[in-house]
Design a protein around this motif. Sequence first.
Motif, short mmCIF file in Angstrom:
data_model
loop_
_atom_site.label_atom_id
_atom_site.label_comp_id
_atom_site.label_asym_id
_atom_site.label_seq_id
_atom_site.Cartn_x
_atom_site.Cartn_y
_atom_site.Cartn_z
N SER A 67 0.86 -1.19 0.00
CA SER A 67 0.00 0.00 0.00
C SER A 67 0.90 1.23 0.00
O SER A 67 1.06 1.92 1.02
CB SER A 67 -0.91 0.01 1.24
OG SER A 67 -1.71 -1.16 1.29
N LYS A 121 -15.92 -1.55 7.47
CA LYS A 121 -14.62 -0.92 7.20
C LYS A 121 -13.59 -1.92 6.67
O LYS A 121 -12.57 -1.53 6.13
CB LYS A 121 -14.07 -0.27 8.47
CG LYS A 121 -14.94 0.85 9.05
CD LYS A 121 -15.06 2.02 8.10
CE LYS A 121 -15.69 3.24 8.76
NZ LYS A 121 -17.07 3.01 9.23
N LEU A 122 -13.84 -3.22 6.85
CA LEU A 122 -12.95 -4.25 6.33
C LEU A 122 -13.73 -5.56 6.22
O LEU A 122 -14.73 -5.77 6.93
CB LEU A 122 -11.73 -4.44 7.24
CG LEU A 122 -11.96 -5.06 8.62
CD1 LEU A 122 -10.73 -5.82 9.07
CD2 LEU A 122 -12.26 -3.95 9.65
N ARG A 320 -8.75 9.20 9.22
CA ARG A 320 -8.20 8.28 8.22
C ARG A 320 -8.79 6.89 8.39
O ARG A 320 -8.10 5.89 8.49
CB ARG A 320 -6.67 8.27 8.34
CG ARG A 320 -6.06 9.62 8.01
CD ARG A 320 -4.61 9.74 8.39
NE ARG A 320 -4.44 9.90 9.85
CZ ARG A 320 -4.57 11.05 10.49
NH1 ARG A 320 -4.92 12.13 9.84
NH2 ARG A 320 -4.39 11.11 11.78
N ALA A 321 -10.11 6.86 8.48
CA ALA A 321 -10.83 5.61 8.74
C ALA A 321 -10.57 4.57 7.65
O ALA A 321 -10.40 3.38 7.94
CB ALA A 321 -12.33 5.88 8.85
N ALA A 322 -10.56 4.99 6.40
CA ALA A 322 -10.35 4.04 5.30
C ALA A 322 -8.97 3.40 5.39
O ALA A 322 -8.82 2.18 5.23
CB ALA A 322 -10.53 4.74 3.96
N GLU A 323 -7.96 4.23 5.67
CA GLU A 323 -6.60 3.70 5.77
C GLU A 323 -6.45 2.81 7.01
O GLU A 323 -5.76 1.78 6.96
CB GLU A 323 -5.59 4.86 5.82
CG GLU A 323 -5.45 5.62 4.52
CD GLU A 323 -6.55 6.64 4.29
OE1 GLU A 323 -6.59 7.24 3.19
OE2 GLU A 323 -7.37 6.85 5.21
N GLY A 325 -8.82 1.02 8.40
CA GLY A 325 -9.48 -0.24 8.07
C GLY A 325 -8.65 -1.10 7.15
O GLY A 325 -8.60 -2.33 7.30
N LYS A 326 -7.97 -0.46 6.19
CA LYS A 326 -7.13 -1.22 5.26
C LYS A 326 -5.96 -1.88 5.99
O LYS A 326 -5.58 -3.02 5.67
CB LYS A 326 -6.61 -0.28 4.16
CG LYS A 326 -5.90 -1.01 3.03
CD LYS A 326 -5.58 -0.05 1.88
CE LYS A 326 -4.96 -0.80 0.70
NZ LYS A 326 -4.68 0.11 -0.45
N ASP A 329 -7.32 -4.78 7.99
CA ASP A 329 -7.63 -5.83 7.01
C ASP A 329 -6.36 -6.61 6.66
O ASP A 329 -6.35 -7.85 6.64
CB ASP A 329 -8.24 -5.18 5.77
CG ASP A 329 -8.51 -6.17 4.65
OD1 ASP A 329 -8.69 -7.37 4.94
OD2 ASP A 329 -8.56 -5.74 3.48
#
Length: 427
Positions: A67, A121-122, A320-323, A325-326, A329
């Motif tokens: 990433s 989120k994941l 930075r919720a998306a990051e 969660g990534k 994950d």
Amino acid sequence: MNLSSRKTMTVAALSAALLTAAACGGDSGGAGDGGDGGKVKITFAYWGSDARQKLTEQAIQKFEEKSPTIDVEGDFSNWDSYYEKLATKVAANDAPDVLSIEIRGLSEYAGRGALMDLGGKLPTADLDQQVLSSGQIEGKQYAVPTGVNAFSMLANPAALEKAKKELPDDTSWTWDQWVTLAQEISATGAATGAEYNFNPAWLQIYAAQRGEKFYDGTKIGMSADTIKSWWAIHQKLIETKGSPDAAKSEEIGDTGPEQSLLGTNAGAMGMWWSNQLNALTKSSGQDMTLLRMPKAEGATTSGMFLQPAMFYAASAKTERAAEAGKFIDFLVNDPDAAGILLSDRGLPTNAKVLAAVKDKLPPADQKTLEFIDEVKSELSPIEAPPKGALEMEDILERASEEVVFGRATPDEAAAKFLQEANAAIAG
């Protein structure tokens, strides 16, 4: 999830810190929104040993390779300071984007609004759903388990053989038989028969064997008789010299697995979390065996349970919720992460990931996996305890030491324990 722990921060102080955080606005620190070269930076707080830190840094590096738009800054602490440091950061509106948390702290942090709902989120479909549910509070998925383990009896077969004793039949042995075996081993001089501890997991198992719950909502579900009966096991071990005396046991209990009687090749039996088998095997140089816990007379259940070693969670204040969660994950669903971390945070709960790394597990972890598979049908599901559970080990240890050092009668200590424990989790 190791489990013999000492908390340096009271729940009252923790609650105050979290309430302060709830009144604050803004993000979780403001660092790295752009980052170097336009990268997004997230922070990841965790505790552990130097070995865990090295493994985690390797996993972070692998994630950043996969990433390239995200930088992860590890925020490492030793166990004794972790929660105090975390609560301070939350109160200062500087919470890490991703954090490690154990099951005893989950209700506290989630209930104070410090954790983000990770639902959606994941992907979680490949995780063990029963274990996954332990990260839920009031139906919301506030945390995802890192891996699983079970609080078990460990034995050193070489020590038993030297004492001319056989491994017990762990499908039927009782606490009295364990104490007797420990006494007999100690008497030979081959090794100290057993070491005891005041881990609440042991008391939880013992209470379940007697048909009682450790927690019943926001109160203690155990009777004073059960607690006193549990202490009687400790006292009998000391009296029969099946274990060291109270002072020596306290000294040993303040150390980790590597300095324990089993870890120093000076003991025959001890209770540890199953994911600590590898550390005990390495430090002792001995081939250890995992056993079921003994049972109370007449028990119809083992009382043992499958518990997440710890959880990954995210700050409710992160921008930075998306990051976040990534990254979580990656840690729980990516074979590359599992191939680095292996069983350090418990055996993976993702069956596909576990299958992918199974052959990479060292022999001790292979043995742990076999043991978990063998006893899994006998293990009870685990739920997050109520707020205040972070205090429980300290409260239990104080009361237990009063008994084994003879400073209080079991009746006095049980009454005091129930009063303090109920006050801690009253909500």
